[in-house]
Motif scaffolding. Structure first.
Motif, PDB file in Angstrom:
ATOM      1  N   ASP A 174       0.842  -1.191   0.000  1.00 58.84           N
ATOM      2  CA  ASP A 174       0.000   0.000   0.000  1.00 58.84           C
ATOM      3  C   ASP A 174       0.882   1.248   0.000  1.00 58.84           C
ATOM      4  O   ASP A 174       1.906   1.303   0.683  1.00 58.84           O
ATOM      5  N   SER A 198       2.772   2.370  -6.312  1.00 60.49           N
ATOM      6  CA  SER A 198       2.183   1.937  -7.584  1.00 60.49           C
ATOM      7  C   SER A 198       3.115   0.902  -8.201  1.00 60.49           C
ATOM      8  O   SER A 198       4.331   0.959  -8.019  1.00 60.49           O
ATOM      9  N   ASN A 227       1.304  11.603  -1.205  1.00 62.02           N
ATOM     10  CA  ASN A 227       0.167  11.811  -0.303  1.00 62.02           C
ATOM     11  C   ASN A 227      -0.504  13.121  -0.709  1.00 62.02           C
ATOM     12  O   ASN A 227      -0.125  14.207  -0.260  1.00 62.02           O
ATOM     13  N   THR A 278      -5.982   6.030  -6.353  1.00 59.53           N
ATOM     14  CA  THR A 278      -5.615   4.612  -6.488  1.00 59.53           C
ATOM     15  C   THR A 278      -5.644   3.882  -5.149  1.00 59.53           C
ATOM     16  O   THR A 278      -5.836   2.670  -5.111  1.00 59.53           O
ATOM     17  N   SER A 279      -5.441   4.576  -4.044  1.00 59.42           N
ATOM     18  CA  SER A 279      -5.497   3.927  -2.731  1.00 59.42           C
ATOM     19  C   SER A 279      -5.712   4.968  -1.645  1.00 59.42           C
ATOM     20  O   SER A 279      -5.343   6.131  -1.801  1.00 59.42           O
ATOM     21  N   VAL A 280      -6.332   4.531  -0.573  1.00 55.28           N
ATOM     22  CA  VAL A 280      -6.543   5.366   0.608  1.00 55.28           C
ATOM     23  C   VAL A 280      -6.025   4.594   1.808  1.00 55.28           C
ATOM     24  O   VAL A 280      -6.422   3.446   2.035  1.00 55.28           O
ATOM     25  N   ARG A 281      -5.141   5.215   2.579  1.00 51.25           N
ATOM     26  CA  ARG A 281      -4.579   4.549   3.750  1.00 51.25           C
ATOM     27  C   ARG A 281      -4.989   5.288   5.018  1.00 51.25           C
ATOM     28  O   ARG A 281      -4.797   6.498   5.118  1.00 51.25           O
TER      29      ARG A 281
END
Length: 276
Positions: A171, A174, A200, A258-261
């Motif tokens: 995570d 890419s 971020n 593309t992603s959330v952390r």
């Protein structure tokens, strides 16, 4: 008199062999039947006995345990054991699991005190006059690539010479490439994966929330501090009586996400959870 001498001879043979087999008793007594360690393979072997499987582990410094399937005389060498990889230890009918430390070093023969490196295996030399063993490359080691995640490896993947594993990016990264890593004969990985750090885009952007407990403002969630101790690192926290809590951030532009952390609150002197 002849019968007496034969009896004494038989007794002598038994007394000679028993110490060898007795020394294996601790190993056999600690066998874990119906279990195996999953996805921690160095190498596999076919058409070998169980003791040959254990011996192969004994002469391979990186090996910590073995899986053995008697029905197919199939051997698997693992670079972890059930203590260091507890979540990979599972029920598996027909298999036997055993750890290297449960067996006497003497099983390794001349290799019991070999100077072989962690990524080598000791091979006995049957027809050599100058030395009884040699060290040959056994594996490429655990891949050390920035951002790589080995949680996606397949059941048959192994780190041994001429074997391959399937990896992905963790995570926050890419991925480009297929994710396949091949262990070459020189002990080095040839990989088809590149993990690039994702920016971020929420960092220090305007944030708000439905309510605020004390001074735990919405902006603490995007301040760049990844610590999870609420008293030290400060987290965002809505009010205790908020029945419909929410938090949001304005990215100030249009992005393809593309992603959330989300980092949850860690263990500290207070109870409860918060997001950061």
């Amino acid at each position: 008199m002849l019968l007496f001498r034969i009896f004494r001879c038989s007794w002598f043979l038994i007394s000679f062999l028993v110490p060898c087999y007795c020394s294996l008793k601790p190993g056999f007594s600690k066998l874990q039947r119906g279990h195996r360690l999953d996805r921690k393979l160095i190498q596999t072997f076919t058409e070998v006995s169980f003791l040959d499987c254990v011996t192969e582990c004994m002469v391979t410094p990186r090996c910590k345990s073995v899986n053995y399937f008697k029905g197919a005389n199939y051997c698997e060498l693992n670079y972890e054991n059930k203590t260091t990889a507890e979540t990979n230890y599972m029920d598996s009918a027909g298999w036997v699991y055993s750890e290297k430390d449960h067996w006497p070093k003497e099983l390794a023969g001349a290799c019991s005190n070999s100077p072989c490196e962690i990524n080598q295996t000791c091979k006995h030399k049957k027809y050599s006059e100058d030395k009884f063993f040699e060290c040959v490359l056994s594996d490429c080691g655990i891949p050390d690539i920035k951002g790589i995640d080995l949680g996606s490896i397949k059941r048959e993947d192994a780190i041994g010479i001429h074997r391959r594993i399937h990896a992905s990016c963790a995570d926050g990264y890419s991925q480009s490439g297929s994710g396949r890593l091949n262990c070459q004969s020189n002990g080095e990985w040839k990989n088809d994966i590149v993990c690039t750090v994702l920016p971020n885009i929420a960092l220090r952007k305007p944030a708000e929330q439905s309510s605020t407990l004390l001074h735990y403002h919405a902006t603490y969630a995007v301040d760049g501090n990844r610590g999870t101790d609420v008293g030290v690192d400060k987290c965002t926290h809505t009010g205790d009586g908020d029945t419909n809590p929410w938090w949001r951030v304005d990215l100030l532009a249009v992005y393809s996400i593309t992603s959330v952390r989300i980092l949850n609150r860690g263990i500290d002197q207070y109870a409860g959870k918060c997001k950061k």
